[in-house]
Design an enzyme around this catalytic site. Structure first.
Site, short mmCIF file in Angstrom:
data_model
loop_
_atom_site.label_atom_id
_atom_site.label_comp_id
_atom_site.label_asym_id
_atom_site.label_seq_id
_atom_site.Cartn_x
_atom_site.Cartn_y
_atom_site.Cartn_z
N HIS A 495 0.82 -1.21 0.00
CA HIS A 495 0.00 0.00 0.00
C HIS A 495 0.86 1.26 0.00
O HIS A 495 0.69 2.16 -0.84
CB HIS A 495 -0.92 0.00 1.22
CG HIS A 495 -1.76 1.22 1.35
ND1 HIS A 495 -3.06 1.28 0.94
CD2 HIS A 495 -1.47 2.46 1.83
CE1 HIS A 495 -3.55 2.49 1.15
NE2 HIS A 495 -2.59 3.23 1.71
N GLU A 496 1.78 1.34 0.96
CA GLU A 496 2.59 2.56 1.07
C GLU A 496 3.50 2.74 -0.14
O GLU A 496 3.74 3.86 -0.59
CB GLU A 496 3.40 2.55 2.36
CG GLU A 496 2.56 2.59 3.63
CD GLU A 496 1.63 3.80 3.70
OE1 GLU A 496 1.91 4.83 3.05
OE2 GLU A 496 0.61 3.71 4.42
N HIS A 499 1.80 4.53 -2.84
CA HIS A 499 1.88 5.99 -2.73
C HIS A 499 3.20 6.50 -3.30
O HIS A 499 3.25 7.54 -3.97
CB HIS A 499 1.77 6.42 -1.27
CG HIS A 499 0.39 6.34 -0.70
ND1 HIS A 499 -0.71 6.88 -1.31
CD2 HIS A 499 -0.07 5.76 0.45
CE1 HIS A 499 -1.79 6.66 -0.56
NE2 HIS A 499 -1.42 5.98 0.50
N HIS A 502 2.88 6.64 -6.95
CA HIS A 502 2.04 7.77 -7.34
C HIS A 502 2.87 9.05 -7.36
O HIS A 502 2.78 9.85 -8.28
CB HIS A 502 0.86 7.90 -6.36
CG HIS A 502 -0.29 8.68 -6.90
ND1 HIS A 502 -1.51 8.77 -6.25
CD2 HIS A 502 -0.44 9.43 -8.02
CE1 HIS A 502 -2.34 9.52 -6.94
NE2 HIS A 502 -1.71 9.95 -8.02
N GLU A 524 -6.25 7.70 -1.49
CA GLU A 524 -5.95 6.32 -1.09
C GLU A 524 -6.32 5.29 -2.16
O GLU A 524 -5.84 4.16 -2.12
CB GLU A 524 -6.68 5.98 0.21
CG GLU A 524 -6.25 6.79 1.42
CD GLU A 524 -4.79 6.56 1.80
OE1 GLU A 524 -4.26 5.48 1.51
OE2 GLU A 524 -4.20 7.48 2.39
N TYR A 634 -10.93 6.78 3.38
CA TYR A 634 -10.39 5.42 3.23
C TYR A 634 -11.44 4.49 2.63
O TYR A 634 -11.15 3.72 1.69
CB TYR A 634 -9.91 4.89 4.57
CG TYR A 634 -8.59 5.45 5.03
CD1 TYR A 634 -7.40 5.04 4.44
CD2 TYR A 634 -8.53 6.40 6.04
CE1 TYR A 634 -6.18 5.56 4.84
CE2 TYR A 634 -7.32 6.93 6.45
CZ TYR A 634 -6.15 6.51 5.86
OH TYR A 634 -4.95 7.04 6.26
#
Length: 701
Positions: A495-496, A499, A502, A524, A634
């Site tokens: 998940h992180e 980011h 992105h 998110e 979220y």
């Protein structure tokens, strides 16, 4: 969060009334020479990590002085002197220059071991945040931008028009269309809120309480975890309240009293000081919304979000809570049954309730008993180095990128590694990222992506590559044992790092729209979408093998893991709804007690009472760290993430390079230069739907 590449040959900083040119020579004078990458190319990396506390102090002053001059040059223009080059371009160029250097000064508070450096960085953060508030309240700059908008001639790009429109909207949201008296009030409120938010975060970061337990009280806790604990002189184990200690403990400690003690300590972190801070923040936000003529702070926040109104948010959350309630109740009954059986078996007192300190423990038991998922055995197949290698390979293949570790890179700690990112087709440098994966004293206690250098256009039109850091707290390897990740930690990693991608892949022209600077309730979605690879056989095999013999995860173990994805869906998502509804309530109602309000929602929505004599809100960093009235995002964004994955990747192939290219082009590349809804339509080829989200939660459609 940021990109960087260098073709500039300007000689020095030249500040005139009409324009501002930020040059490499001046930047080098203030912040050091650009370093060379591992390929001996100018790295365009203006970030330095060898600053002393005196360097931080001086460069904070320099940064504010030079940036203020840029705002002065715009604000001093007469109406007839206003042009694109003297207004929009000056402000955009200054922001690209400013944001990188600000990151270099305020990021150390989260990762440096030297407490003096952290304190200097925290102080710099406070000063720069106050400076940002001051610059955002510049009436003269706002008037100049309005003048340019009214008299502009000739076409502008869509992104430039969006930049101008957004800057004017921001000015109005800061009250610059109001009287001087009201503007001063807004400015004072914003400065106070900034200071309070920084202090709230610092309090949690500096918190270092430990709880002592005998070996008997640790019954059920994994042996390797117990071995890693420091001990007191009388042999008790010292368990910290950091995530790598708290969550394994709460998931496995059999003794309800041990869990209760740990839970009370965890939810009492910074109880008095941070509860008071949050209470004041809520009141200040309400006050500022009133000055700006918004009915509530939630109304003020949602204006620039996908949701648009608090009513849309409330309807979304309440409807979902109602649909989840039967599933939640069914799961709680299973928890009670398990608790009765275990307490009887081990001789523990059973109070007949599921308490907050029971929740994680029985969620884990459901995984083990209903789905036969032994997370500790599964953990043996996820050595951190294997997960990291597999994760990086998947992202490279999926997004058409190439990562290369930078040897001899300047970093802030020996645990940190740095990678360059290039496009696999063109070979063009796109950016860099850091991985800082292990806990240490004084370090940011959660997992997060920090944007450090924005990907945007420089004054001469060349592109500045992005730089981002992923900061996490995965257990560090010991001399005789590797670092092993739980599956949910693998998911967090994915998940992180989403980011990070992105940040790196965005190609916006303006810093204002770089990286993850999209609507907060969409931010998110890209990372949540990428979590799905942690539940697919092909990708799981690519980032796992047993740490002892290198064997793959057995098929039956993978099957049960994947099936377990809907385990505890009612409880988990009711917990998220509790946080979201609590957040909306305290930012929509008059006079609230944050502790009492949270207890009400915990009982009504989660069905589990808040732990007595504690303050969860005092530990809820999101509400002081920029997610106020926005935690709903979220779940809101998860609707879109489920639609993207199931509609495109699941049907076309999870490693389909064309689908990955479309995702990079449509979702990541625009940054915030387009509305999130438009990006979704581009990728999906239609309006988004909730169907995939509801099915993924085990709900009938």
């Amino acid at each position: 969060m940021f990109f960087f590449r260098l073709h500039r040959s300007t000689s020095c900083l030249q500040l005139t009334r009409n324009c501002l040119v930020i040059s490499l020579a001046r930047a080098t004078q203030l912040y050091g020479s650009p370093r060379m990458s591992s390929t001996d190319r100018p790295s365009l990396m203006l970030l330095r990590w060898n600053l002393t506390k005196e360097d931080i102090r001086k460069e904070t002053e320099d940064l504010m002085r030079v940036s203020r001059a840029a705002f002065d040059s715009v604000g001093s223009l007469k109406r007839e002197e206003v042009t694109f080059e003297r207004t929009v371009k000056v402000l955009a160029d200054n922001q690209a220059w400013y944001d990188t250097r600000k990151s270099m000064l305020d990021f150390p508070q989260h990762v440096f071991t030297d407490k003096e450096i952290r304190e200097a960085s925290t102080e710099a953060d406070k000063q720069l945040s106050e400076f940002d508030v001051e610059m955002s309240m510049r009436q003269d700059v706002f008037n100049t931008l309005v003048s340019f908008q009214e008299q502009k001639t000739g076409p502008m790009s869509k992104e430039t028009q969006r930049f101008l429109d957004r800057m004017i909207v921001y000015g109005k949201r800061n009250g610059l269309h109001l009287s001087a008296e009201k503007q001063a009030e807004v400015k004072e409120i914003k400065k106070r809120m900034s200071d309070l938010g920084i202090t709230f975060t610092k309090n949690l970061g500096e918190e270092n309480t430990t709880v002592e337990f005998t070996d008997k009280e640790l019954d059920g806790v994994p042996i390797d975890f117990v071995k890693s604990l420091a001990r007191t002189e009388d042999g008790c184990c010292k368990v910290s309240l950091k995530y790598p200690h708290y969550f394994p403990f709460m998931k496995h400690a059999k003794n309800p009293e041990s869990r209760r003690r740990m839970n009370v300590a965890f939810l009492s972190r910074c109880k008095d000081e941070n509860t008071k801070i949050l209470q004041e923040l809520v009141e200040l936000r309400k006050k500022m919304a009133g000055v700006l003529a918004y009915p509530t702070h939630a109304s003020y926040i949602t204006e620039l979000r996908m949701a648009k109104t608090p009513e849309a948010v409330g309807g979304f959350l309440t409807e979902l809570a109602d649909r989840l309630k039967p599933l939640r109740n069914k799961e709680l009954e299973v928890f009670k049954q398990y608790k009765e059986e275990e307490c009887s078996q081990h001789g523990y007192e059973n109070d007949g309730h599921i308490n907050n300190w029971d929740m994680l423990y029985y969620m884990e038991r459901v995984q083990e008993r209903q789905y036969c998922v032994d997370q500790q055995k599964l953990k043996d197949y996820f050595p951190l180095d294997v997960v990291t290698s597999g994760l990086l390979a998947i992202y490279q293949e999926l997004l058409g990128l190439k990562f290369a570790e930078v040897s001899g890179a300047e970093v802030w700690h020996e645990d940190v590694t740095m990678y360059s990112v290039t496009d696999s087709g063109s070979g063009q440098l796109i950016g860099w990222f850091y991985l800082d994966l292990h806990p240490r004293d004084g370090k940011f206690g959660h997992a997060a992506c920090f944007g450090l250098q924005p990907g945007c256009l420089l004054p001469d039109g060349s592109r500045q590559p992005s730089v981002a850091a992923m900061v996490a707290n995965f257990t560090k390897p010991t001399a005789d044992h590797p670092a092993l990740l739980l599956h949910d930690e693998v998911e967090t990693f994915f998940h992180e790092f989403g980011h990070v991608m992105h940040q790196i892949c965005a190609q916006a022209d303006y810093t204002l729209f770089s990286g993850t600077r999209v609507e907060r309730d969409f931010v998110e979605a890209p990372s949540q979408m990428l979590e799905n690879w942690c539940w697919e056989k092909e990708s799981l095999r690519r980032m796992s093998r047993h740490y002892k013999d290198g064997s793959p995860i057995p098929d039956e173990m993978l099957d049960t893991l994947i099936a377990s994805r809907i385990a505890n869906a009612g409880i988990f998502n009711s917990r998220q709804l509790t946080f979201g509804l609590f957040d909306q309530a305290i930012h929509s109602r008059d006079k609230v007690d944050v502790v009492e309000m949270y207890a009400q929602f915990s009982q009504d929505i989660l069905g589990i009472p808040a732990t007595p004599e504690t303050s969860f809100p005092a530990t809820f960093g999101h509400l002081a760290g920029g997610y106020d009235a926005q935690y709903y995002g979220y779940l809101w964004s998860e609707v879109f993430s489920a639609d993207m994955f199931h509609s495109r990747f699941k049907s076309e192939g999870t490693m389909n390079p064309q689908t990955g290219a479309d995702y990079r082009r449509c979702i990541l590349q625009p940054g915030g230069s387009k509305d999130g809804m438009d990006m979704l339509k581009d990728f999906l080829g239609r309006e988004p739907s909730q169907e995939a989200f509801l099915i993924s939660k085990g709900l009938s459609v």
